[in-house]
Design a protein around this motif. Structure first.
Motif, PDB file in Angstrom:
ATOM      1  N   SER A 156      -0.011   7.870   4.577  1.00 42.25           N
ATOM      2  CA  SER A 156      -0.529   6.674   5.250  1.00 42.25           C
ATOM      3  C   SER A 156      -0.432   5.440   4.350  1.00 42.25           C
ATOM      4  O   SER A 156      -0.307   4.312   4.847  1.00 42.25           O
ATOM      5  CB  SER A 156      -1.968   6.894   5.722  1.00 42.25           C
ATOM      6  OG  SER A 156      -2.803   7.169   4.624  1.00 42.25           O
ATOM      7  N   GLY A 157      -0.458   5.644   3.035  1.00 45.40           N
ATOM      8  CA  GLY A 157      -0.296   4.519   2.114  1.00 45.40           C
ATOM      9  C   GLY A 157       1.088   3.892   2.224  1.00 45.40           C
ATOM     10  O   GLY A 157       1.237   2.667   2.157  1.00 45.40           O
ATOM     11  N   THR A 158       2.102   4.719   2.401  1.00 46.03           N
ATOM     12  CA  THR A 158       3.460   4.208   2.593  1.00 46.03           C
ATOM     13  C   THR A 158       3.536   3.425   3.895  1.00 46.03           C
ATOM     14  O   THR A 158       4.129   2.342   3.951  1.00 46.03           O
ATOM     15  CB  THR A 158       4.480   5.366   2.596  1.00 46.03           C
ATOM     16  OG1 THR A 158       4.395   6.061   1.357  1.00 46.03           O
ATOM     17  CG2 THR A 158       5.903   4.854   2.806  1.00 46.03           C
ATOM     18  N   THR A 159       2.921   3.970   4.940  1.00 40.57           N
ATOM     19  CA  THR A 159       2.899   3.266   6.228  1.00 40.57           C
ATOM     20  C   THR A 159       2.245   1.903   6.052  1.00 40.57           C
ATOM     21  O   THR A 159       2.775   0.882   6.513  1.00 40.57           O
ATOM     22  CB  THR A 159       2.144   4.093   7.284  1.00 40.57           C
ATOM     23  OG1 THR A 159       2.787   5.360   7.432  1.00 40.57           O
ATOM     24  CG2 THR A 159       2.095   3.375   8.618  1.00 40.57           C
ATOM     25  N   ALA A 190       4.472  -5.295   4.458  1.00 41.32           N
ATOM     26  CA  ALA A 190       5.700  -5.945   3.993  1.00 41.32           C
ATOM     27  C   ALA A 190       6.519  -6.518   5.155  1.00 41.32           C
ATOM     28  O   ALA A 190       7.500  -7.230   4.932  1.00 41.32           O
ATOM     29  CB  ALA A 190       6.552  -4.952   3.209  1.00 41.32           C
ATOM     30  N   GLY A 191       6.126  -6.205   6.392  1.00 47.15           N
ATOM     31  CA  GLY A 191       6.863  -6.686   7.559  1.00 47.15           C
ATOM     32  C   GLY A 191       8.112  -5.878   7.868  1.00 47.15           C
ATOM     33  O   GLY A 191       8.994  -6.344   8.581  1.00 47.15           O
ATOM     34  N   ASP A 192       8.184  -4.651   7.350  1.00 45.25           N
ATOM     35  CA  ASP A 192       9.367  -3.803   7.517  1.00 45.25           C
ATOM     36  C   ASP A 192       9.345  -2.961   8.791  1.00 45.25           C
ATOM     37  O   ASP A 192      10.355  -2.342   9.124  1.00 45.25           O
ATOM     38  CB  ASP A 192       9.496  -2.825   6.337  1.00 45.25           C
ATOM     39  CG  ASP A 192       9.743  -3.528   5.020  1.00 45.25           C
ATOM     40  OD1 ASP A 192      10.233  -4.673   5.025  1.00 45.25           O
ATOM     41  OD2 ASP A 192       9.440  -2.919   3.967  1.00 45.25           O
ATOM     42  N   VAL A 193       8.212  -2.912   9.485  1.00 46.66           N
ATOM     43  CA  VAL A 193       8.078  -2.026  10.641  1.00 46.66           C
ATOM     44  C   VAL A 193       8.242  -2.833  11.925  1.00 46.66           C
ATOM     45  O   VAL A 193       7.521  -3.796  12.177  1.00 46.66           O
ATOM     46  CB  VAL A 193       6.715  -1.299  10.642  1.00 46.66           C
ATOM     47  CG1 VAL A 193       6.615  -0.359  11.837  1.00 46.66           C
ATOM     48  CG2 VAL A 193       6.531  -0.518   9.339  1.00 46.66           C
ATOM     49  N   HIS A 194       9.193  -2.408  12.727  1.00 47.27           N
ATOM     50  CA  HIS A 194       9.496  -3.057  14.004  1.00 47.27           C
ATOM     51  C   HIS A 194       9.003  -2.142  15.116  1.00 47.27           C
ATOM     52  O   HIS A 194       9.340  -0.961  15.163  1.00 47.27           O
ATOM     53  CB  HIS A 194      10.994  -3.328  14.107  1.00 47.27           C
ATOM     54  CG  HIS A 194      11.463  -4.175  12.970  1.00 47.27           C
ATOM     55  ND1 HIS A 194      11.469  -5.543  13.028  1.00 47.27           N
ATOM     56  CD2 HIS A 194      11.872  -3.839  11.722  1.00 47.27           C
ATOM     57  CE1 HIS A 194      11.885  -6.021  11.865  1.00 47.27           C
ATOM     58  NE2 HIS A 194      12.135  -5.004  11.060  1.00 47.27           N
ATOM     59  N   LEU A 195       8.193  -2.708  15.994  1.00 42.55           N
ATOM     60  CA  LEU A 195       7.488  -1.934  17.007  1.00 42.55           C
ATOM     61  C   LEU A 195       7.946  -2.337  18.402  1.00 42.55           C
ATOM     62  O   LEU A 195       7.933  -3.524  18.742  1.00 42.55           O
ATOM     63  CB  LEU A 195       5.987  -2.176  16.850  1.00 42.55           C
ATOM     64  CG  LEU A 195       5.021  -1.323  17.644  1.00 42.55           C
ATOM     65  CD1 LEU A 195       5.158   0.155  17.279  1.00 42.55           C
ATOM     66  CD2 LEU A 195       3.591  -1.785  17.367  1.00 42.55           C
ATOM     67  N   PHE A 225      10.643   1.633  14.047  1.00 44.22           N
ATOM     68  CA  PHE A 225      11.510   1.979  12.930  1.00 44.22           C
ATOM     69  C   PHE A 225      11.182   1.038  11.781  1.00 44.22           C
ATOM     70  O   PHE A 225      10.569  -0.011  11.985  1.00 44.22           O
ATOM     71  CB  PHE A 225      12.998   1.876  13.307  1.00 44.22           C
ATOM     72  CG  PHE A 225      13.445   0.488  13.665  1.00 44.22           C
ATOM     73  CD1 PHE A 225      13.925  -0.388  12.691  1.00 44.22           C
ATOM     74  CD2 PHE A 225      13.374   0.034  14.972  1.00 44.22           C
ATOM     75  CE1 PHE A 225      14.329  -1.674  13.032  1.00 44.22           C
ATOM     76  CE2 PHE A 225      13.770  -1.248  15.318  1.00 44.22           C
ATOM     77  CZ  PHE A 225      14.249  -2.095  14.343  1.00 44.22           C
ATOM     78  N   THR A 226      11.587   1.439  10.587  1.00 47.59           N
ATOM     79  CA  THR A 226      11.504   0.529   9.446  1.00 47.59           C
ATOM     80  C   THR A 226      12.919   0.091   9.100  1.00 47.59           C
ATOM     81  O   THR A 226      13.882   0.838   9.267  1.00 47.59           O
ATOM     82  CB  THR A 226      10.846   1.175   8.205  1.00 47.59           C
ATOM     83  OG1 THR A 226      11.610   2.300   7.793  1.00 47.59           O
ATOM     84  CG2 THR A 226       9.418   1.594   8.493  1.00 47.59           C
ATOM     85  N   LEU A 227      13.034  -1.119   8.616  1.00 45.17           N
ATOM     86  CA  LEU A 227      14.299  -1.664   8.158  1.00 45.17           C
ATOM     87  C   LEU A 227      14.029  -2.299   6.799  1.00 45.17           C
ATOM     88  O   LEU A 227      13.208  -3.223   6.692  1.00 45.17           O
ATOM     89  CB  LEU A 227      14.819  -2.711   9.153  1.00 45.17           C
ATOM     90  CG  LEU A 227      16.199  -3.272   8.856  1.00 45.17           C
ATOM     91  CD1 LEU A 227      17.271  -2.184   8.927  1.00 45.17           C
ATOM     92  CD2 LEU A 227      16.527  -4.401   9.822  1.00 45.17           C
ATOM     93  N   THR A 228      14.689  -1.762   5.779  1.00 46.10           N
ATOM     94  CA  THR A 228      14.450  -2.229   4.411  1.00 46.10           C
ATOM     95  C   THR A 228      15.777  -2.438   3.686  1.00 46.10           C
ATOM     96  O   THR A 228      16.821  -1.947   4.119  1.00 46.10           O
ATOM     97  CB  THR A 228      13.617  -1.210   3.608  1.00 46.10           C
ATOM     98  OG1 THR A 228      14.358   0.016   3.493  1.00 46.10           O
ATOM     99  CG2 THR A 228      12.280  -0.934   4.273  1.00 46.10           C
ATOM    100  N   TRP A 229      15.699  -3.125   2.566  1.00 44.74           N
ATOM    101  CA  TRP A 229      16.864  -3.291   1.693  1.00 44.74           C
ATOM    102  C   TRP A 229      16.871  -2.248   0.594  1.00 44.74           C
ATOM    103  O   TRP A 229      17.897  -2.000  -0.019  1.00 44.74           O
ATOM    104  CB  TRP A 229      16.894  -4.696   1.100  1.00 44.74           C
ATOM    105  CG  TRP A 229      17.107  -5.731   2.149  1.00 44.74           C
ATOM    106  CD1 TRP A 229      16.183  -6.615   2.633  1.00 44.74           C
ATOM    107  CD2 TRP A 229      18.299  -5.968   2.909  1.00 44.74           C
ATOM    108  NE1 TRP A 229      16.735  -7.380   3.636  1.00 44.74           N
ATOM    109  CE2 TRP A 229      18.043  -7.008   3.823  1.00 44.74           C
ATOM    110  CE3 TRP A 229      19.567  -5.398   2.899  1.00 44.74           C
ATOM    111  CZ2 TRP A 229      19.000  -7.495   4.708  1.00 44.74           C
ATOM    112  CZ3 TRP A 229      20.525  -5.876   3.795  1.00 44.74           C
ATOM    113  CH2 TRP A 229      20.242  -6.913   4.672  1.00 44.74           C
ATOM    114  N   ASP A 230      15.722  -1.664   0.322  1.00 47.26           N
ATOM    115  CA  ASP A 230      15.618  -0.632  -0.704  1.00 47.26           C
ATOM    116  C   ASP A 230      15.630   0.735  -0.040  1.00 47.26           C
ATOM    117  O   ASP A 230      14.944   0.943   0.969  1.00 47.26           O
ATOM    118  CB  ASP A 230      14.313  -0.794  -1.500  1.00 47.26           C
ATOM    119  CG  ASP A 230      14.277  -2.131  -2.224  1.00 47.26           C
ATOM    120  OD1 ASP A 230      15.298  -2.511  -2.818  1.00 47.26           O
ATOM    121  OD2 ASP A 230      13.218  -2.793  -2.181  1.00 47.26           O
ATOM    122  N   PRO A 231      16.376   1.682  -0.579  1.00 50.60           N
ATOM    123  CA  PRO A 231      16.426   3.005   0.047  1.00 50.60           C
ATOM    124  C   PRO A 231      15.056   3.685   0.012  1.00 50.60           C
ATOM    125  O   PRO A 231      14.401   3.698  -1.026  1.00 50.60           O
ATOM    126  CB  PRO A 231      17.444   3.781  -0.787  1.00 50.60           C
ATOM    127  CG  PRO A 231      17.627   3.006  -2.042  1.00 50.60           C
ATOM    128  CD  PRO A 231      17.203   1.598  -1.776  1.00 50.60           C
TER     129      PRO A 231
END
Length: 183
Positions: free
Chosen positions: A44-47, A53-58, A69-75
């Motif tokens: 849940s901490g990662t979530t 960070a604004g990485d989660v698109h709902l 989904f999440t969209l990030t620049w870091d793997p």
């Protein structure tokens, strides 16, 4: 219009980590039952970090969380140097999840999420979109492949028995400025 139904599908950047984590766990549980596998243990901490960070698109349907989904620049996963074909600016798709209601109804919410991730990654300058998927979730892997992702390498198994395949969708480079069109 009389007799018609307006279906409300909207996109937003997620703001509630608890809602996102609940959707993720519900999807994991549904997939585990469907494929007879163990549901992954989610942090849940990662979530919370990804939401803040604004990485989660709902994706919402009539106000309810339908997919994400999440969209990030870091793997979001460990990479060996030869894990994927070369890319200058890859983006990473992770935590693809669809509410069980929509999975059971075969609604294209998963495809909608992946298409949105492709659009956002390309619009933000990515030359590739990378992802990991559990090969036992055959429908998910098939969906990614139908939308242009290609597998790279074999099935990987970690020390805890989790299996993954790596997939990448490369974007065609934009035409050079001033290049003439073929006529």
């Amino acid at each position: 219009m009389t007799g018609s139904t307006v279906v409300d599908w909207t996109w937003e950047t997620a703001e509630d980590p608890d809602e996102v984590h609940a959707l993720l766990r519900a999807c994991d549980g549904y997939q585990a039952r469907k494929y007879g596998s163990a549901a992954p243990v989610r942090n849940s901490g990662t979530t919370e970090r990804r939401v803040h960070a604004g990485d989660v698109h709902l994706l919402r349907h009539d106000g309810e969380a339908a997919g994400m989904f999440t969209l990030t620049w870091d793997p979001p996963f460990a990479l060996a140097p030869d894990s994927f074909p070369a890319a200058t600016r890859p983006a990473y798709l992770g935590r693809l999840a669809v509410a069980p209601r929509w999975l059971a109804d075969s609604t294209p919410a998963g495809a909608t999420c992946v298409r949105r991730a492709l659009e956002l990654a390309s619009a933000r300058g990515a030359d590739a979109l990378r992802s990991e998927a559990n090969p036992d979730l055959a429908d998910t892997v098939k969906l990614l492949e139908l939308l242009g992702f290609r597998r790279h390498g074999g099935v990987l198994t970690d020390g805890e028995g989790r299996r993954t395949v790596r997939l990448q969708k490369s974007f065609a480079p934009a035409p050079a400025a001033g290049a003439e069109a073929d006529g």
